[in-house]
Scaffold this active site. Structure first.
Site, PDB file in Angstrom:
ATOM      1  N   ASP A 182      -8.009  10.739   0.297  1.00 49.78           N
ATOM      2  CA  ASP A 182      -7.814  10.731  -1.156  1.00 49.78           C
ATOM      3  C   ASP A 182      -8.799  11.667  -1.863  1.00 49.78           C
ATOM      4  OD1 ASP A 182      -5.587   9.244  -1.930  1.00 49.78           O
ATOM      5  OD2 ASP A 182      -6.602   7.357  -1.520  1.00 49.78           O
ATOM      6  N   CYS A 191     -10.562  25.782  13.159  1.00 46.64           N
ATOM      7  CA  CYS A 191     -11.521  24.990  13.917  1.00 46.64           C
ATOM      8  C   CYS A 191     -11.136  24.951  15.398  1.00 46.64           C
ATOM      9  CB  CYS A 191     -11.689  23.604  13.307  1.00 46.64           C
ATOM     10  SG  CYS A 191     -13.292  22.905  13.772  1.00 46.64           S
ATOM     11  N   SER A 193       0.851  -1.196   0.000  1.00 43.08           N
ATOM     12  CA  SER A 193       0.000   0.000   0.000  1.00 43.08           C
ATOM     13  C   SER A 193       0.888   1.248   0.000  1.00 43.08           C
ATOM     14  CB  SER A 193      -0.906  -0.025   1.221  1.00 43.08           C
ATOM     15  OG  SER A 193      -0.124  -0.066   2.385  1.00 43.08           O
ATOM     16  N   LYS A 232      13.616  -5.069  -9.356  1.00 43.20           N
ATOM     17  CA  LYS A 232      12.982  -6.385  -9.466  1.00 43.20           C
ATOM     18  C   LYS A 232      11.510  -6.283  -9.880  1.00 43.20           C
ATOM     19  CE  LYS A 232      16.371  -9.067  -8.249  1.00 43.20           C
ATOM     20  NZ  LYS A 232      16.935  -9.970  -9.266  1.00 43.20           N
ATOM     21  N   GLU A 260      -9.111  24.720   4.524  1.00 43.23           N
ATOM     22  CA  GLU A 260      -8.134  23.857   3.837  1.00 43.23           C
ATOM     23  C   GLU A 260      -8.797  22.818   2.934  1.00 43.23           C
ATOM     24  OE1 GLU A 260      -8.892  23.734   7.022  1.00 43.23           O
ATOM     25  OE2 GLU A 260      -8.699  21.724   7.892  1.00 43.23           O
ATOM     26  N   HIS A 285     -13.254  24.911   8.071  1.00 42.00           N
ATOM     27  CA  HIS A 285     -11.986  24.381   7.554  1.00 42.00           C
ATOM     28  C   HIS A 285     -11.739  24.870   6.126  1.00 42.00           C
ATOM     29  CE1 HIS A 285     -11.203  21.196  10.639  1.00 42.00           C
ATOM     30  NE2 HIS A 285     -12.510  21.323  10.824  1.00 42.00           N
TER      31      HIS A 285
HETATM   32  N1  GLN Z   1     -13.125  19.527  18.993  1.00 38.68           N
HETATM   33  C1  GLN Z   1     -13.714  20.692  18.453  1.00 38.68           C
HETATM   34  C2  GLN Z   1     -15.217  20.554  18.234  1.00 38.68           C
HETATM   35  O1  GLN Z   1     -15.709  19.462  18.131  1.00 38.68           O
HETATM   36  C3  GLN Z   1     -13.021  21.137  17.169  1.00 38.68           C
HETATM   37  C4  GLN Z   1     -13.105  20.148  16.065  1.00 38.68           C
HETATM   38  C5  GLN Z   1     -12.104  20.402  14.971  1.00 38.68           C
HETATM   39  O2  GLN Z   1     -11.070  21.037  15.165  1.00 38.68           O
HETATM   40  N2  GLN Z   1     -12.346  19.881  13.795  1.00 38.68           N
HETATM   41  O3  GLN Z   1     -15.901  21.535  18.147  1.00 38.68           O
END
Ligand code: GLN
Length: 533
Positions: A65, A375, A7, A181, A503, A501
């Site tokens: 992924d 977050c 993997s 190989k 990202e 988030h």
């Molecule tokens: N633990 C925090 C919550 O549940 C933040 C979660 C996170 O950072 N994704 O609100």
């Protein structure tokens, strides 16, 4: 797309690269991943098991992924793009309980395999795509993968040349013998053949370039045409892989094998623009990433990639310094963070390593370090501010201290009765309205955005006024619930926390505006003085 030998060969990257090439030729493409484990989704998995948990716009907790898929293709995925054995079984068992099978004995073949095929075909039947690339997680020979491979075998039979199997294997270099190989590849193809699948294309993952003679040998042993034996040699960046595969005509081979008419070459001009910036960047921007999974390569994958993309567009290479929040304290924080140009405080769950994140938030605020809290990182910024600026010494999130008198971060009312862990957080994309004149609004260049969430706890609006008065502004809120989504301290260089988030939505061709702005602030923070320190 199947994988053999071992993997971690990068099936996701090869799949995403094929998708990139087909997209750049004007085809509509989507990618999906089947994970052979029993968990319904990876949401309940510790990052030590499978790395970061990615989140789709429709609120599915997904395999990382899918992050690669979106970063390479710019095409959003949904829960239909990531299916586990657990979900397949759950759906079959639900159907059985409903009586859908009309008294039949429910079995792996045909019921489980039919359910798998249904999930592959479903994406094709939406009519939105010319190609569906299905990645089968795990390695050929695993017990868990068998039903998926059986479904692939049947699909290949049903679809004829509308189905192509690409098999990724590994060609090890034996140092003592000075030789590459191909035997493991031969064995792995044999294993595929044993379950009735003849791969159409091979991608040989190798650390050293394979000779033409070797490829010919593999072709001969594996019943694959010579031109369809390609290799994936180590490259400096995963974003080079589409180009490497295109040089070996992988896109063309797939188009020919599926009898898809095509002309000319893929338009990779924008991709190349990014790659050239990435390759040519010589200046380094140093970012400290404060988190608890620092020894784990994939734990903060999307954050790492978002920073790499943003830095490249600013003609910089990003060097990420992983700082363990468990080890961080008042005595070593200055030593660990003062050499940074910017700091990210990472998302997280549970008690472990939280105090170190508060230490980082405080040090960064007091030293005017460009800081991005994501977050849980944002929640740490809020808690630290409450403790050290508002003087609420016991301030905390009720996640860590359920009886805190100053619950500046707390559970939403509708979360309080929830006890099940899987898929019960605030998940997926939510609207957010930004305050005019704020730094975030400036960064986005718009006031109305949508971003993805994955958390249970929230900023407690009862404290909002106190924060605002003391200089931490709530500059983004959900228009319907008024939940606070963004905080910033305007009189700092860049001190911003997002409950969401960002990202998850940064891609190669569309780097995220907030990461772009953060990176600009970190680069501006470099300065000659700093480098001398
Ligand atoms: N633990 C925090 C919550 O549940 C933040 C979660 C996170 O950072 N994704 O609100």
């Amino acid at each position: 797309m199947t994988g053999g030998v071992v993997s971690s060969l990068g099936k996701g990257i090869i799949s995403a690269s094929v998708a990139r090439l087909l997209l750049s030729r004007g085809f509509n493409v989507t990618l999906q991943k089947f994970d052979p484990y029993i968990n319904i989704d990876p949401g309940t998995l510790n990052p030590y098991e499978h790395g970061e948990c990615y989140v789709t716009v429709d609120g599915h907790e997904a395999d990382l992924d899918l992050g690669h898929y979106e970063r390479f293709t710019n095409v959003q995925t949904t829960r239909a793009n990531n299916v586990t054995t657990g979900r397949i079984y759950q759906s079959v068992i639900d159907k059985e309980r409903r009586g859908d099978y009309l008294g039949k004995t429910v079995q792996i073949v045909p019921h489980i395999t039919d359910e798998i095929k249904l999930n592959v075909k479903h994406l094709g039947e939406t009519g939105d795509y010319d190609f569906v690339i299905t990645e089968i997680g795990g390695t050929v020979g695993d017990i868990e993968s068998l039903p998926f491979l059986e479904a692939v075998r049947q699909l290949k039979w049903e679809l004829g040349n509308r189905c192509v199997v690409v098999h990724l294997t590994y060609v090890p270099y034996i140092k003592a013998a000075g030789e590459l190989k191909t035997k493991p590849t031969q064995h792995s193809v044999k294993q595929l053949q044993q379950v009735g699948i003849q791969p159409d294309v091979l991608v040989l993952r190798t650390e050293r370039e394979l000779s033409e003679a070797m490829c010919r040998k593999v072709a001969q042993f594996c019943n694959v045409s010579v031109n369809a034996v390609t290799q994936s040699v180590d490259v400096p960046s995963i974003y080079e892989v589409p180009l490497m595969m295109h040089r070996q005509h992988l896109d063309q081979i797939i188009l020919e094998k599926t009898a898809t008419p095509f002309t000319g070459e893929p338009d990779l001009s924008k991709w190349n623009l990014f790659l050239n910036k990435l390759r040519n960047a010589t200046e380094v921007v140093n970012i400290g990433l404060v988190g608890k999974y620092v020894e784990l390569q994939d734990a903060y994958k999307s954050i790492d990639e978002s920073m790499l993309q943003a830095a490249a567009y600013h003609d910089h290479k990003v060097k990420i310094h992983y700082v363990s929040s468990e080890r961080l304290n008042d005595n070593n924080v200055s030593q660990l963070l003062s050499g940074m140009d910017g700091v990210v405080i990472a998302p997280g769950f549970g008690q472990r390593g939280t105090e170190g994140k508060f230490v980082a938030a405080r040090w960064c605020r007091e030293h005017d370090m460009p800081t991005f809290g994501i977050c849980f990182g944002m929640q740490c910024m809020v808690i630290e501010f409450a403790r050290n600026v508002l003087g609420l010494e016991l301030a905390n999130s009720t996640e860590m201290d359920p009886s805190t008198p100053h619950n500046v971060i707390d559970l939403m009312e509708e979360q309080k009765s929830i006890t099940a862990m899987g898929g019960t957080m605030r998940l997926g994309a939510y609207a957010c309205h930004l305050t005019e004149g704020s730094r975030v609004a400036h960064a986005y260049g718009t006031l109305d955005i949508e971003e993805r969430h994955r958390h249970r706890f929230e900023f407690n609006n009862l404290f909002r006024e106190a924060f605002e008065e003391a200089g931490m502004r709530c500059v983004g809120e959900n228009p319907a619930s008024h939940l606070v989504e963004v905080v910033e301290i305007p009189d700092k260089k860049w001190y911003i926390g997002t409950q969401y988030h960002p990202e998850y939505s940064s891609t190669v061709l569309n780097p995220h505006p907030l990461f772009m702005d953060f990176m600009a602030a970190a680069i501006a923070n470099k300065g000659p003085l700093k480098n001398e320190q």
